[in-house]
Enzyme design. Sequence first.
Site, PDB file in Angstrom:
ATOM      1  CG  HIS A  57      -3.769  11.741  13.077  1.00  0.00           C
ATOM      2  ND1 HIS A  57      -2.404  11.687  13.290  1.00  0.00           N
ATOM      3  CD2 HIS A  57      -3.915  12.183  11.806  1.00  0.00           C
ATOM      4  CE1 HIS A  57      -1.765  12.088  12.211  1.00  0.00           C
ATOM      5  NE2 HIS A  57      -2.667  12.387  11.289  1.00  0.00           N
ATOM      6  CG  ASP A 276       2.504 -10.514   1.156  1.00  0.00           C
ATOM      7  OD1 ASP A 276       1.443 -11.038   1.526  1.00  0.00           O
ATOM      8  OD2 ASP A 276       3.301 -11.062   0.369  1.00  0.00           O
TER       9      ASP A 276
END
Length: 336
Positions: A57, A276
């Site tokens: 992070h 995808d």
Amino acid sequence: MDMSAQEFLEVSMKPNKSWRKLLFRVDVPAFVDTPPLVVQVTKLRCGGMILCTAINHCFCDGIGTSQFLHAWAHLTTKPTDSVPITPFHSRHVFKPHSPSSHLPSVHPAYTKNATNQAISLNHYLPSQQLVPVSLTYTGSDILSLKSQCVPSMKCTTFEVLASHTWCSWARSLNLAPSLEVKLLFSMNIRNKVIPNIPKGYYANGFVLACVKTSVKELVKGDLYHVVTLVQEAKSSLTDDRVSGILELLNDKSVKTDLATSLVISQWSKLGLESLDFGEGLPLYMGPLTSDIYCLFLPVVGDSSAVRVLLSLPKSIVSKFEYYMNKFLDSENVVAN
């Protein structure tokens, strides 16, 4: 793994301990030593795969993470193309100015006295036997929830669902009516600061917004009032206020006030369910583990639906689910 994707999802749609083996664990002495990126691909018997990632992070927030994953997927399927969003790594462009002197010295999302708090749900809850709770709400469910606001008001899905979740959380924990509790949620500041942070910025571009009120106010069930508080917290994060928060965080003694807070992070608008890598869209998208922090997750195949996921003490799960679903007929909400 000797299991098909369908079999995997049938076993559990909620995180459990067995999922931890799906991501290589790196033991480090401190958070700053965490690798920038960890990826593990688990191949399934059916030819599908489970892709797990962990991104430090310190490098980027949810928007930056989504941008990276979409760029990776794009280059996997179209290696000769340019990425849809040009990466912008020049962090120096984000230079907060000195805030106005009239701003409060401590933002309500933070505290300097974290060790002196008499009540700390942040310590109490993890000490209990926690179980994940997952509730899915369709677009029509959300509209029904919005209709509970009287008088009627214009509000977003996040505003009304976060308010409702916070109220249900406070009710189920059976907290003292006079106790002040907080709702913390991340706010994208890319378009809040002046000048705006350029598109494609990969680093952390958020601060915590904070709503606070008494348990008594939450258990009243006045959803309109709570949604209004959430909207006010969002609108208060001006360029000046953001600069004040960032200046405050330079003081290393200042910590996020988690003592009596519910933290909600919205993943449902990051587009992660549309990734995808050349093998088709995912069947499932979510975290590897569940925590006391609440996540709003996307529902694959239904862009208007939201899945609420958090972990609670086993003893109050049924009560929380009751308060969350009370506004709907039982057949209209899916608990999984």
